[in-house]
Write a protein that holds these residues in place. Sequence first.
Motif, PDB file in Angstrom:
ATOM      1  N   TYR A 100       1.089  -1.085   0.335  1.00  0.00           N
ATOM      2  CA  TYR A 100      -0.159  -0.481   0.027  1.00  0.00           C
ATOM      3  C   TYR A 100       0.779   1.596  -0.230  1.00  0.00           C
ATOM      4  O   TYR A 100       0.117   2.542  -0.334  1.00  0.00           O
ATOM      5  N   LEU A 101       1.925   1.422  -0.493  1.00  0.00           N
ATOM      6  CA  LEU A 101       3.358   2.663  -0.326  1.00  0.00           C
ATOM      7  C   LEU A 101       3.623   2.463  -1.578  1.00  0.00           C
ATOM      8  O   LEU A 101       3.935   1.724  -2.129  1.00  0.00           O
ATOM      9  N   THR A 102       3.642   3.781  -2.060  1.00  0.00           N
ATOM     10  CA  THR A 102       4.133   4.047  -3.657  1.00  0.00           C
ATOM     11  C   THR A 102       5.666   3.855  -3.370  1.00  0.00           C
ATOM     12  O   THR A 102       6.328   3.415  -2.201  1.00  0.00           O
ATOM     13  N   VAL A 103       6.570   3.809  -4.675  1.00  0.00           N
ATOM     14  CA  VAL A 103       7.504   3.320  -4.645  1.00  0.00           C
ATOM     15  C   VAL A 103       8.364   4.333  -3.749  1.00  0.00           C
ATOM     16  O   VAL A 103       9.113   4.271  -3.263  1.00  0.00           O
ATOM     17  N   HIS A 104       7.892   5.961  -3.320  1.00  0.00           N
ATOM     18  CA  HIS A 104       9.193   7.187  -2.853  1.00  0.00           C
ATOM     19  C   HIS A 104       8.416   6.609  -1.439  1.00  0.00           C
ATOM     20  O   HIS A 104       9.427   7.096  -1.419  1.00  0.00           O
ATOM     21  N   ARG A 124      17.609  12.606  -1.241  1.00  0.00           N
ATOM     22  CA  ARG A 124      18.385  11.024  -0.892  1.00  0.00           C
ATOM     23  C   ARG A 124      17.432  10.367  -1.155  1.00  0.00           C
ATOM     24  O   ARG A 124      17.777   9.821  -2.930  1.00  0.00           O
ATOM     25  N   ALA A 125      15.957  10.172  -1.310  1.00  0.00           N
ATOM     26  CA  ALA A 125      14.882   9.056  -2.043  1.00  0.00           C
ATOM     27  C   ALA A 125      14.740   9.718  -3.672  1.00  0.00           C
ATOM     28  O   ALA A 125      15.229   8.612  -4.100  1.00  0.00           O
ATOM     29  N   VAL A 126      15.160  10.876  -3.859  1.00  0.00           N
ATOM     30  CA  VAL A 126      14.718  11.121  -5.511  1.00  0.00           C
ATOM     31  C   VAL A 126      15.980  11.141  -6.351  1.00  0.00           C
ATOM     32  O   VAL A 126      16.655  10.084  -7.289  1.00  0.00           O
ATOM     33  N   ASP A 127      17.093  10.771  -5.017  1.00  0.00           N
ATOM     34  CA  ASP A 127      18.431  10.762  -5.933  1.00  0.00           C
ATOM     35  C   ASP A 127      18.716   9.184  -6.265  1.00  0.00           C
ATOM     36  O   ASP A 127      18.928   9.081  -7.188  1.00  0.00           O
ATOM     37  N   LEU A 128      18.456   8.939  -5.282  1.00  0.00           N
ATOM     38  CA  LEU A 128      18.121   6.575  -5.134  1.00  0.00           C
ATOM     39  C   LEU A 128      17.268   6.221  -6.407  1.00  0.00           C
ATOM     40  O   LEU A 128      17.636   5.850  -7.019  1.00  0.00           O
ATOM     41  N   ARG A 137       8.830   5.910 -12.060  1.00  0.00           N
ATOM     42  CA  ARG A 137       8.110   4.834 -10.796  1.00  0.00           C
ATOM     43  C   ARG A 137       7.630   5.491  -9.799  1.00  0.00           C
ATOM     44  O   ARG A 137       6.845   4.324  -8.625  1.00  0.00           O
ATOM     45  N   SER A 138       8.538   6.650  -9.800  1.00  0.00           N
ATOM     46  CA  SER A 138       7.794   7.559  -8.371  1.00  0.00           C
ATOM     47  C   SER A 138       6.323   6.904  -7.907  1.00  0.00           C
ATOM     48  O   SER A 138       6.574   6.541  -5.894  1.00  0.00           O
ATOM     49  N   ASN A 139       6.155   7.662  -8.361  1.00  0.00           N
ATOM     50  CA  ASN A 139       4.462   7.641  -7.618  1.00  0.00           C
ATOM     51  C   ASN A 139       3.673   6.235  -7.735  1.00  0.00           C
ATOM     52  O   ASN A 139       1.984   6.005  -7.407  1.00  0.00           O
ATOM     53  N   SER A 140       3.938   5.316  -8.125  1.00  0.00           N
ATOM     54  CA  SER A 140       3.280   3.700  -8.403  1.00  0.00           C
ATOM     55  C   SER A 140       3.615   2.800  -7.164  1.00  0.00           C
ATOM     56  O   SER A 140       4.308   3.066  -6.530  1.00  0.00           O
TER      57      SER A 140
END
Length: 226
Positions: A100-104, A124-128, A137-140
Amino acid sequence: MTNKLILNNVDKVFGDGDSSVKVLNKVSLEVKAGEFVAVVGPSGSGKSTFLSIAGALLSPTNGRIIIDGKDISKLSEKKMNRIRLEKIGFVFQSSNLIPYLTVHDQLLLIPKLARNFNKKAKQRAVDLLERLDLGHRSNSYPQSLSGGERQRVAIARAWMNDPEIILADEPTASLDSERGRSVVKMLADEVKLREKSAIMVTHDKRMLDLCDRTVFIEDGKLSELT
């Protein structure tokens, strides 16, 4: 270089009396800062138990585990949990993503649990995700990702708290050969660049040249290959 991880004469016994099984037998290993070690061996050889003890998921029956200079062998479960959050990044054979959590948000959960959530953690999450070709795919959600994408998210998550030690259990199992090699090379490069330590359990011999050395485990005993 300092040793980030030391296992000294580690035994692990499951069960009692005549029904007991000794899974690890006098296992010793030292992993230096900046070193990437592969562990290979047949099924049932003790690889998973070895990795669980190295990662403070299990306590040894005998012997010592030293992580970043601290003996954790006899710590309470609460303190072991803190060590796992602050010092160790895990990559499992199964991605173990939360459905139930997005990739980000999978990545941001780690600093939240460790109570160091801030703007730096968000960046850091964005960079990784960008580095592992997952920015789009951040919001997938996990169910919409391929097996390879899920595993890359798990690898990014393992790096989120900038751990001293990375422990990877068959990290390329869900990836094709090209993507698998790319991911292992990323792990190896990051270990060198940031002077971290990493252990990778693998059956994929094509990845061994990316590691600094390889150790072999069989019947609970460890031996150096290269």
